[in-house]
Design a protein around this motif. Structure first.
Motif, PDB file in Angstrom:
ATOM      1  N   PRO A  31       0.744  -1.192  -0.169  1.00 12.19           N
ATOM      2  CA  PRO A  31       0.131  -0.092   0.072  1.00 12.19           C
ATOM      3  C   PRO A  31       0.949   1.261   0.034  1.00 12.19           C
ATOM      4  N   LYS A  32       0.370   2.300  -0.439  1.00  9.68           N
ATOM      5  CA  LYS A  32       0.870   3.613  -0.532  1.00  9.68           C
ATOM      6  C   LYS A  32       0.315   4.414   0.196  1.00  9.68           C
ATOM      7  N   ARG A  33       1.143   5.464   0.990  1.00  8.13           N
ATOM      8  CA  ARG A  33       0.236   6.330   1.868  1.00  8.13           C
ATOM      9  C   ARG A  33      -0.505   7.580   1.221  1.00  8.13           C
ATOM     10  N   PRO A  34      -1.589   7.881   1.576  1.00  7.38           N
ATOM     11  CA  PRO A  34      -2.405   7.471   2.856  1.00  7.38           C
ATOM     12  C   PRO A  34      -3.149   6.023   2.615  1.00  7.38           C
ATOM     13  N   TYR A  35      -2.997   5.418   3.550  1.00  8.64           N
ATOM     14  CA  TYR A  35      -3.353   3.992   3.479  1.00  8.64           C
ATOM     15  C   TYR A  35      -4.725   3.686   3.201  1.00  8.64           C
ATOM     16  N   ALA A  36      -5.713   4.353   4.036  1.00  5.09           N
ATOM     17  CA  ALA A  36      -7.098   4.346   3.874  1.00  5.09           C
ATOM     18  C   ALA A  36      -7.385   2.717   3.992  1.00  5.09           C
ATOM     19  N   PHE A  37      -8.231   2.157   3.103  1.00  3.25           N
ATOM     20  CA  PHE A  37      -8.584   0.866   3.039  1.00  3.25           C
ATOM     21  C   PHE A  37      -7.904  -0.161   2.229  1.00  3.25           C
ATOM     22  N   GLN A  38      -6.651   0.169   1.993  1.00  2.00           N
ATOM     23  CA  GLN A  38      -5.803  -0.680   1.018  1.00  2.00           C
ATOM     24  C   GLN A  38      -5.674  -1.588   1.609  1.00  2.00           C
ATOM     25  N   PRO A  39      -5.120  -2.967   0.887  1.00  2.00           N
ATOM     26  CA  PRO A  39      -4.561  -3.978   1.493  1.00  2.00           C
ATOM     27  C   PRO A  39      -3.417  -3.871   2.020  1.00  2.00           C
ATOM     28  N   TRP A  40      -3.170  -4.682   2.934  1.00  2.00           N
ATOM     29  CA  TRP A  40      -1.798  -4.467   3.844  1.00  2.00           C
ATOM     30  C   TRP A  40      -0.572  -4.593   3.254  1.00  2.00           C
ATOM     31  N   GLY A  41      -0.702  -5.430   2.119  1.00  2.00           N
ATOM     32  CA  GLY A  41       0.839  -6.007   1.244  1.00  2.00           C
ATOM     33  C   GLY A  41       1.107  -7.460   2.138  1.00  2.00           C
ATOM     34  N   GLY A  42       2.220  -7.889   1.873  1.00  2.00           N
ATOM     35  CA  GLY A  42       2.646  -9.133   2.417  1.00  2.00           C
ATOM     36  C   GLY A  42       3.005 -10.105   1.301  1.00  2.00           C
ATOM     37  N   SER A  72     -16.167  -2.426   8.553  1.00  2.00           N
ATOM     38  CA  SER A  72     -16.718  -1.353   7.596  1.00  2.00           C
ATOM     39  C   SER A  72     -15.450  -0.901   6.701  1.00  2.00           C
ATOM     40  N   LYS A  73     -14.181  -1.608   7.133  1.00  2.00           N
ATOM     41  CA  LYS A  73     -13.043  -1.220   6.101  1.00  2.00           C
ATOM     42  C   LYS A  73     -13.075  -2.336   5.219  1.00  2.00           C
ATOM     43  N   ALA A  74     -12.694  -1.952   3.940  1.00  2.00           N
ATOM     44  CA  ALA A  74     -12.958  -2.932   2.946  1.00  2.00           C
ATOM     45  C   ALA A  74     -11.603  -3.689   2.540  1.00  2.00           C
ATOM     46  N   ASP A  75     -10.634  -3.485   3.366  1.00  2.00           N
ATOM     47  CA  ASP A  75      -9.365  -4.056   2.973  1.00  2.00           C
ATOM     48  C   ASP A  75      -8.936  -5.545   2.830  1.00  2.00           C
ATOM     49  N   PHE A  76      -9.998  -6.322   3.602  1.00  2.00           N
ATOM     50  CA  PHE A  76     -10.047  -7.719   3.440  1.00  2.00           C
ATOM     51  C   PHE A  76     -10.802  -8.358   2.415  1.00  2.00           C
ATOM     52  N   VAL A  77     -11.842  -7.283   1.743  1.00  2.00           N
ATOM     53  CA  VAL A  77     -12.584  -7.753   0.596  1.00  2.00           C
ATOM     54  C   VAL A  77     -11.297  -7.518  -0.508  1.00  2.00           C
ATOM     55  N   SER A  78     -10.706  -6.500  -0.769  1.00  2.00           N
ATOM     56  CA  SER A  78      -9.407  -6.224  -1.642  1.00  2.00           C
ATOM     57  C   SER A  78      -8.603  -7.354  -1.860  1.00  2.00           C
ATOM     58  N   GLU A  79      -8.300  -7.857  -0.648  1.00  2.00           N
ATOM     59  CA  GLU A  79      -7.311  -8.808  -0.491  1.00  2.00           C
ATOM     60  C   GLU A  79      -7.853 -10.058  -1.324  1.00  2.00           C
ATOM     61  N   ALA A  80      -9.059 -10.533  -1.093  1.00  2.00           N
ATOM     62  CA  ALA A  80      -9.967 -11.460  -1.671  1.00  2.00           C
ATOM     63  C   ALA A  80      -9.845 -11.341  -3.189  1.00  2.00           C
ATOM     64  N   ALA A  81     -10.395 -10.416  -3.697  1.00  2.00           N
ATOM     65  CA  ALA A  81     -10.451 -10.088  -4.913  1.00  2.00           C
ATOM     66  C   ALA A  81      -8.983 -10.017  -5.816  1.00  2.00           C
ATOM     67  N   PHE A  82      -7.998  -9.407  -5.121  1.00  2.00           N
ATOM     68  CA  PHE A  82      -6.852  -9.566  -5.679  1.00  2.00           C
ATOM     69  C   PHE A  82      -6.491 -10.998  -5.995  1.00  2.00           C
ATOM     70  N   ILE A  83      -6.281 -11.640  -4.797  1.00  2.00           N
ATOM     71  CA  ILE A  83      -5.890 -13.245  -4.899  1.00  2.00           C
ATOM     72  C   ILE A  83      -6.680 -13.973  -5.793  1.00  2.00           C
ATOM     73  N   ALA A  84      -8.043 -13.702  -5.697  1.00  2.00           N
ATOM     74  CA  ALA A  84      -8.879 -14.420  -6.893  1.00  2.00           C
ATOM     75  C   ALA A  84      -8.485 -14.135  -8.218  1.00  2.00           C
ATOM     76  N   ARG A  85      -8.028 -13.274  -8.410  1.00  2.00           N
ATOM     77  CA  ARG A  85      -7.528 -12.906  -9.924  1.00  2.00           C
ATOM     78  C   ARG A  85      -6.234 -13.692 -10.122  1.00  2.00           C
TER      79      ARG A  85
END
Lengths: 227, 758, 155
Positions: B268-279, B416-429
């Motif tokens: 993620p790049k600052r500002p982090y907002a709801f971006q996935p955490w990386g890793g 209410s933070k969408a980070d974990f949803v984005s993680e799933a979308a990214f990995i599924a692709r």
């Protein structure tokens, strides 16, 4: 000298094992329960807090009874280590950690030392340690019966207790030595898993020390004796 | 028998809006769930009939008479699925036994779906009613036309329209064909019923919609959904916020049986907002293999700029911050002059650490990306934000993303933070397969959007009679705005929570926002900044009472002052965000605050506040435009030194839709307040969260919560106020005050377990 | 290794890592998702099932231990939600989010089987391993008492 509680604070092990010559420990300053003259014994080999002495280390003590008491004090370094004493509470709650914290979740002794319904010891503890889950385990995980409580007791009291068939599960002295050297739950204390500090030494050493203690007459250290 | 809700390709392509866990109230417990005892394809839920009356997106009446009501807000235990549909049905005149509740996908057509801020009823009350009323008006119009009578002479009740003068009745189903031909009436032509006609709502005991499924293990939460060919991903995230992967050796992970892929996540790049955490993600055939695989990864991290974050040092920074002047955001009279001539000053500093929501269900989300479309099942509080974030991560337009909302095993703001949803979308692709991202409890506690860490300095100037003549409040915390940009200190929008909207009968008041940097992701946690503001205010008022040697209740009421509305000028502020509610409907009302104090202390028999080895503590707080007051009775305790033995809580939440669920929320608020105050707390060392699971981030167990919790909901016809959060803030100060009364120990820092040594 | 476990009365064969916690075998392999993952360290009780009638936390119970034994999950407590506890849970509106409730019910069921009329202290002691973040504990107590045929609150 005040009768010390059995020390459980980790740093006290270092203080006691490295600093105290046995002469002071064995009744140099206080009434002795023994009528025999207590000639000062030669100092024992210095060992680190995680190391146990071996029976040979006690040979220089000429007086057999004194040697026997010293051997028990060495054994008590294991018995009073948190890994062992946590499951020998003098109440209904096991302990955890290095400072006699009460077990959380709130486990209870129950009617036969195996927990209460819904919170049985083996409901969570398995027959071996789990690494990812951190839960310690060994076969027959349970509390020692209340008559085998060690928390808050002196080395003298633990010794008397250990020798008493009414409070040691009906064991003979030889059976105690065998138990210390071979029991699976005792074994766990030396391989507790995760980041838990093991009891000092090895189970084999504990067994040998206990045997040597039994062979030397299974004498108990006097009240007020320290490790 | 339960099963995971298995979504087949057919059902997806048919574009059906499946009811995950949608049930009629206890009457048709299995109606909406696929039900096969073993894994495998399952039959899709009963289809929503597509022919019928569709006056709006919230209600559909079928020719069979079945009424489908959409619940557009997420169910996380607050009872929204047991409330919104009942309110709509009551307004419509439907019989809940013939209603099917359907959970809405994330879609702007439903309006605001952000289930956050205690707002579902507060902000949705009129709209929900109007949606039902619209259907009612159309059904009545159809009946009136058929009977050739005036619509005003008809009524809709018990799932039928009747004409009392002629005793004629037609069931809703029988009217659908005709009603569907009518134009949908304009908003102004739809009149709501008089409140007295809402008979179901506000009745003492509404059923919990999903309870029959829940007690059988048949209700679907996020991780319970299963797709054919689905893989499981467990992610090793940077231990420090803002950290990055330098090097990863996946060999040992790939060697774990069942592990299929190792995928690096975008940093993620600052500002982090709801971006996935990386890793780094390990993708496997089952959850156990994925967990073992992750443990086998060898990763070198660059911990980044927050690697020096140390909670102990930061606490000093916060205290230094409130010991210096900040930005004044509230000002009346002349505080400095008043302090200069004060007969005495009562002052204290209060500290509250980061807190973690730790819902019982750790975050999990399921995504499938196929043919340029992404479909997600997730326990999300904010499905529209999840849609936006997933679309952004995949580079898709939002209309190519579908978000289905499952039940949430608790939210408290975390989901209410969408980070974990984005993680799933990214990995599924990346994995070209459906994927469930599974957060472990350690992940949830390590990588959280924590409640802000806070220090406050509060000073009260007293005249010779002990009356408070000036009040000076400084508060420092890294606010939620730091997720979205550089905000170096709280602003007025942040201080509205318990500082700017605080009713005080004190002529000289100044409140200042002091700086604090963010070294963690800051998020919403059930009542948010009110937790620490109420703690400080409620504690200091009690300290003032004890300094004066007087009854804390009397002093509290004296400081609140007489029953009156406080204008912005009275408060000494330029504006008040007021939790998004109009000030005209929800002013700062000292009278309502007085009332809850009076009621709760009467219920607790306050005069007996110290006897028989028990002592009481009292506190009151306005938040989410509701008013709550708490009395706690504490006794000594062998395990934790003190224990809450009994609790009383009075809440004025205006018009209440589901009294029974409000009762439950207040019971829960007591437990959560005890958890926060006694046991909670997140600390960092070298930027890494020190806690990892419930053994070192403890929460209240059954024995920590009193056997008797007395709930008092003030009867009211006023506009609905927030309900989910306002019960929490007064618990902390009430506990501090009770502990002081019992032991003489004044604890000004959470968690109390530390100060008590337990 | 192939483990044979009787799950809710039905014989199942599990060809999985013998150290796989039963929780994941139940959920991922057998599709029985009523049992929940909350912590993975036997701290929260969301994963509670019965092994030969005894409460165990399935998140730490390896499949190996269940081999040749009987497992009951929430799905098998009753075929139709008719256990007095399940009924009391619905009547008293016990669940809030409901995530912990399968585990709560399994612990409570074991308690009532062993102690049909538990005291308040016994309820708290036996339920101490089950966390509820929503805080519905007072209703859990009341529902256990109701299912036991006792008044919901001590008078």
């Amino acid at each position: 000298m005040p009768s010390p509680r059995v020390a459980v604070h980790p740093t006290s092990f270092i203080a006691l094992t490295l600093a105290l010559p046995l002469a002071v420990a064995l009744g140099g300053c206080g009434p002795s329960t023994s009528l025999e003259p207590t000639a000062p014994a030669p100092p024992l080999r210095q060992v680190g807090p995680h190391e146990l002495r071996v029976p040979a280390d006690f040979e220089p003590i000429a007086d057999v009874k004194q040697r026997s008491r010293a051997l028990f004090l060495e054994v008590s370094r294991v018995l009073t280590h948190p890994r062992c004493i946590n499951c020998h509470p003098n109440g209904d709650v096991p302990h955890q950690g290095m400072s006699l914290a009460l077990h959380d979740p709130p486990a209870l002794r129950g009617p036969d030392d195996h927990g209460v319904v819904g919170m049985e010891c083996t409901g969570c503890h398995q027959d071996r340690n789990l690494e990812l889950a951190r839960v310690p385990g060994a076969p027959k995980w349970a509390l020692a019966p209340i008559e085998m409580a060690w928390v808050g007791k002196t080395a003298h009291a633990i010794c008397e207790q250990l020798k008493d068939p009414k409070r040691n599960g009906g064991k003979t002295l030889d059976e105690i030595a065998h138990h210390n050297g071979h029991d699976e739950l005792v074994a766990w204390g030396f391989y507790p898993g995760a980041d838990r500090e093991p009891a000092p030494g090895t189970q084999a050493q504990l067994g040998a020390l206990t045997e040597a203690w039994v062979k030397s007459g299974a004498e108990c250290p006097p009240e007020g004796a320290n490790q | 028998m339960s099963s995971p809700v298995v979504v087949t390709r057919r059902s997806f392509l048919a574009g059906l809006n499946l009811s995950l866990g949608g049930l009629a109230l206890g009457i048709f417990p299995d109606s909406a769930l696929a039900a096969e005892p073993s894994a495998g394809t399952a039959k899709p839920a009963k289809e929503s009939p597509t022919a019928g009356l569709d006056p709006n997106v919230f209600v559909h009446v079928a020719e069979t008479g079945v009424v489908t009501i959409v619940c557009h807000r997420s169910e996380m235990g607050q009872g929204v699925r047991s409330s919104i549909p009942v309110l709509l049905a009551d307004e419509l005149g439907a019989d809940m036994a013939r209603v099917v509740v359907q959970q809405a996908d994330g879609d702007k057509k439903y309006g605001d779906q952000n289930t956050d801020g205690s707002s579902s009823i507060r902000k949705g009350y009129d709209d929900v009613r109007r949606a039902g009323a619209t259907a009612r008006v159309m059904l009545i119009a159809a009946a009136a036309a058929r009977w050739k009578v005036k619509p005003e002479t008809c009524e809709a009740r018990n799932h039928a329209v009747s004409h009392p003068p002629t005793k004629r009745t037609l069931g809703f189903g029988d009217l659908v064909k005709d009603a569907a031909k009518l134009p949908v009436p304009k908003k102004e032509d739809v009149k709501l019923r008089p409140k007295s006609e809402l008979t179901r709502v506000s009745s003492a005991s509404l059923p919990v919609l999903d309870a029959p499924a829940l007690v059988k293990g048949a209700a679907a939460f996020g991780a319970d959904v299963s797709l054919p060919g689905m893989l499981i991903a467990v992610i090793a995230r940077p231990p420090v916020v803002g950290g990055k992967v330098v090097r990863v050796d996946p060999a040992r992970a790939l060697a774990v049986p069942g592990v299929k892929r190792v995928i690096e996540m975008p940093a993620p790049k600052r500002p982090y907002a709801f971006q996935p955490w990386g890793g780094v993600a390990v993708v496997a055939e089952n959850t156990w293999a994925a967990m073992r695989g992750r443990a086998a990864l060898e990763i070198t991290w660059d911990h980044g700029e927050n690697a020096t974050y140390d909670s102990v040092a930061f606490r000093d920074d916060l205290l230094a911050s409130v010991r210096a002047p900040g930005t004044p955001l509230r000002n009346t009279g002349d505080v400095d002059a008043a302090f200069a001539k004060a007969a005495r000053v009562v002052e204290a500093e209060y500290v509250v650490p980061h807190l973690a929501q730790a819902p019982m269900e750790p975050p999990a989300a399921i995504a499938r990306v196929e043919g340029g479309h992404c479909e997600v099942w997730a326990p999300t509080q904010h499905p529209q934000a999840a849609r936006k974030e997933a679309a952004r991560v995949l580079g898709l337009s939002e209309d190519k993303v579908t978000i289905h909302v499952t039940l949430l095993g608790g939210g408290f703001g975390r989901k209410s933070k969408a980070d974990f949803v984005s993680e799933a979308a990214f990995i599924a692709r990346e994995a070209a397969a459906p994927v469930r991202v599974q957060w472990t409890r350690e992940d949830d506690i390590h990588h959280g959007y924590y409640n802000a860490v806070n220090a406050q300095r509060l000073r009260a100037a007293l005249d010779e009679r002990g009356k408070v003549i000036a009040w000076h409040h400084r508060t420092a915390f890294p606010p939620i705005g730091t997720l979205f940009g550089d905000q170096d200190r709280p602003n007025a929008g942040d201080l509205q929570q318990g500082v700017l909207d605080l009713a005080l009968d004190i002529p000289n008041v100044r409140a200042e926002a002091c700086p604090a940097k963010a070294h963690a992701r800051i998020g919403w946690y059930r009542s948010v900044y009110n937790i620490f503001h109420a703690f400080a205010v409620g504690s200091l008022i009690d300290e003032i009472a004890h300094a004066r040697g007087e009854d804390p209740r009397d002093v509290l009421l004296e400081i609140i002052g007489p029953a009156r509305i406080h204008s912005l000028a009275d408060l000494g502020i330029a504006k008040l965000a007021n939790y998004g509610s109009p000030l005209t409907e929800h002013p700062v009302d000292a009278g309502r605050l007085r009332t809850v104090v009076e009621r709760v202390t009467a219920a607790a028999k306050w005069s007996g506040r110290k006897k028989d080895g028990r002592a009481f503590g009292l506190a009151a707080h306005r938040s989410f435009v509701a008013y709550a007051a708490v009395v706690l009775a504490v006794v000594p305790d062998a395990r934790h030194k003190v224990r809450v033995d009994e609790a009383w809580i009075t809440m004025d939440a205006g018009t209440v839709v589901n009294r029974e669920r409000v009762h439950a929320q207040l019971q829960g608020a007591i437990a959560m307040g005890i958890s926060n105050t006694m046991f909670g707390g997140i600390t960092m060392k070298a930027g890494i969260t020190e806690q990892s699971n419930f053994r070192d981030m403890r929460i209240a167990r059954i024995g920590d919560v009193p056997r008797k919790i007395h709930i008092d909901i003030v009867p009211s016809d006023g506009p609905p106020c927030g309900v989910g959060e306002p019960g929490v803030p007064p618990v902390g100060p009430a506990l501090a005050n009770a502990v002081f009364a019992l032991t003489g120990q004044r604890i000004r820092e959470m968690p109390f377990a530390r100060a008590l040594g337990v | 290794m192939s483990a044979r476990i009787r799950v809710n009365g039905v014989e199942k064969t599990l060809d999985v890592d013998p150290d796989m916690p039963l929780l994941w075998a139940l959920r991922d392999v057998l599709g029985l998702t009523g049992t929940k993952y909350g912590c993975g360290q036997a701290l929260c009780g969301a994963c509670t099932v019965h092994l030969d009638g005894q409460v165990v936390r399935s998140c730490v119970t390896p499949v190996r231990r269940a081999d040749g034994h009987e497992i009951t999950t929430i799905e098998g407590l009753t075929p139709d939600g008719s256990h007095p506890l399940q009924r009391a849970w619905v009547e008293l509106g016990v669940p809030q989010c409901g995530f912990c409730q399968a585990g709560q019910l399994m612990s409570a069921a074991a308690l009532l089987k062993s102690k049909p009329r538990p005291t308040d202290a016994e309820i708290d002691q036996s339920m101490a391993g089950n966390l509820c973040r929503c805080g519905t504990y007072p209703r859990i107590r009341a529902a256990i008492r109701k299912a036991a045929g006792m008044p919901e609150e001590e008078r």
